[in-house]
Design an enzyme around this catalytic site. Structure first.
Site, mmCIF file in Angstrom:
data_model
loop_
_atom_site.group_PDB
_atom_site.id
_atom_site.type_symbol
_atom_site.label_atom_id
_atom_site.label_comp_id
_atom_site.label_asym_id
_atom_site.label_seq_id
_atom_site.Cartn_x
_atom_site.Cartn_y
_atom_site.Cartn_z
ATOM 1 N N VAL A 170 64.592 23.439 3.570
ATOM 2 C CA VAL A 170 63.978 22.383 4.372
ATOM 3 C C VAL A 170 64.705 21.061 4.145
ATOM 4 C CG1 VAL A 170 61.880 21.047 4.786
ATOM 5 C CG2 VAL A 170 61.734 23.515 4.445
ATOM 6 N N ASP A 171 64.972 20.735 2.889
ATOM 7 C CA ASP A 171 65.713 19.518 2.582
ATOM 8 C C ASP A 171 67.091 19.529 3.242
ATOM 9 O OD1 ASP A 171 63.916 18.037 1.080
ATOM 10 O OD2 ASP A 171 64.521 18.920 -0.819
ATOM 11 N N LEU A 172 67.779 20.647 3.155
ATOM 12 C CA LEU A 172 69.124 20.735 3.710
ATOM 13 C C LEU A 172 69.117 20.563 5.221
ATOM 14 C CD1 LEU A 172 70.488 23.683 1.540
ATOM 15 C CD2 LEU A 172 71.243 21.309 1.452
#
Length: 386
Positions: A170-172
């Site tokens: 999700v962060d990426l």
């Protein structure tokens, strides 16, 4: 080769930390932007203390998302620090921050304030949840969002508990979405002369990752089944076991399926079986077909299968461990790994950006030491920029 990088001349003020924000600014830095990473003078980015330590102040985690940047140490919670940020904002094209809702405003550094300082400013704010919604004040963590967005629910084997992705997906993705939006905004600013505010939420990006799986859930009216290492829509397409270990076989169309049966496995009856004639039919009969293929593939050695599959044009490959993949000649020949010298005569290895421009990889500089460029940035502010 001397690069004229696409974002040369673009200046970015990076007030973010951990992953999604630093990922977005690293993309901009890789493309040539001058990214000034603002870190707390004492502790720096949290990720300087995450992962495996390479050298004092350097970890594998920090090095993964902060190459090609400069670092200046500023405590933005102080009046002097906030004033420094306002001065820097006046010289920058982009600001990226991932404070909780109201955090930047509390320091006198919200969009409304900085937009008056610099009307051309592209201001990107990354949060955990919609800043206009009831959960605006909730902190955002990749693992929590993987659970809440349903991503854990589509990952893993059917009879196993929900499983997170191996990396902070999700962060990426949020970092990449942020970089895309910033680039689009910079393009528009060239013609309008006006900047804008971009808002991105981890939760929103987590939902987007569900892609076709998410649309299937809506169409079914319930959670779709999980298939582990097999594709949810294409059969046979996944990880299979040979006599001596696993391999990937990706049968992408009906012609390839017939070749698998006739020329690789020598089972023409599987090619003509009406249950398996088309992918839609194979998807409905995946249990029966998978059991038969499992038996057939176990009769062969892995390399023999890979050779035969390649000969008839069926996509296939090895299943490497991460260390095997990174040390494979393919990775090194592609120029994806860089060993860079540290100030204390140490060395840090970082990955390259995946792009090639005119056939060449982009240059890579090591991640900065905490506050390494504070004096340089201060002099540029005093003298009117680099």
């Amino acid at each position: 080769m001397r690069f004229d990088l696409p974002l040369s001349g673009v200046k970015v003020l990076d007030l973010s930390r951990v992953l999604a924000g630093p990922m977005s600014t690293m993309v901009l830095a890789d493309l040539g932007a001058d990214v000034i990473k603002v870190e707390h003078p004492d502790r720096g980015d949290d990720t300087r203390d995450w992962g495996m330590q390479v050298a004092p102040g350097y970890t594998t985690y920090f090095s993964s998302f902060n190459r090609n940047k400069r670092s200046t140490a500023v405590d933005i919670s102080t009046p002097q620090g906030a004033e420094t940020i306002r001065k820097l904002a006046a010289t920058c094209d982009v600001i990226v921050e991932n404070f909780k809702a109201g955090g930047m405003e509390r320091f006198g550094l919200g969009y409304e304030v900085l937009q008056k300082v610099n009307p051309r400013l592209v201001y990107c704010a990354i949060s955990g949840y919609d800043r206009a919604g009831p959960e605006a004040s909730r902190p955002g963590y990749d693992l929590v969002v993987q659970g809440e967005s349903g991503l854990m629910g589509i990952n893993g084997e059917a009879n196993s508990p929900p499983l997170k992705f191996g990396v902070a997906a999700v962060d990426l993705f949020t970092g990449m979405y942020a970089a895309q939006a910033i680039l689009a905004s910079l393009y528009k600013t060239k013609s309008t002369g006006k900047g804008c505010r971009i808002d991105l939420a981890l939760y929103d990006c987590g939902v987007m990752i569900s892609s076709y799986y998410g649309l299937e859930a809506l169409l079914l009216g319930h959670n779709p089944p999980r298939y582990g290492n097999q594709h949810p829509s294409i059969v046979p397409y996944g990880v299979f076991e040979a006599q001596d270990g696993p391999l990937v076989i990706a049968v992408g169309n009906n012609a390839q399926y017939r070749k698998l049966c006739n020329e690789v496995l020598h089972r023409p009856d599987l090619a003509t079986d009406e249950r398996f004639e088309t992918n839609l039919k194979r998807s409905k009969s995946r249990v029966e077909l998978s059991a038969t293929l499992h038996e057939e593939l176990l009769k062969h050695r892995k390399q023999d299968l890979l050779d035969k599959l390649a000969a008839v044009g069926i996509p296939s490959g090895q299943v490497f461990g991460l260390h095997e993949a990174l040390t494979d000649p393919r990775t090194r020949k592609a120029g994806l790994l860089h060993s860079l010298s540290l100030p204390d005569d140490g060395e840090v290895t970082v990955l390259s950006s995946p792009w090639r421009f005119n056939g060449e990889r982009l240059p890579v500089r090591r991640p900065p030491m905490l506050g390494e460029h504070s004096q340089q940035v201060a002099m540029e502010l005093r003298d009117g920029g680099p």
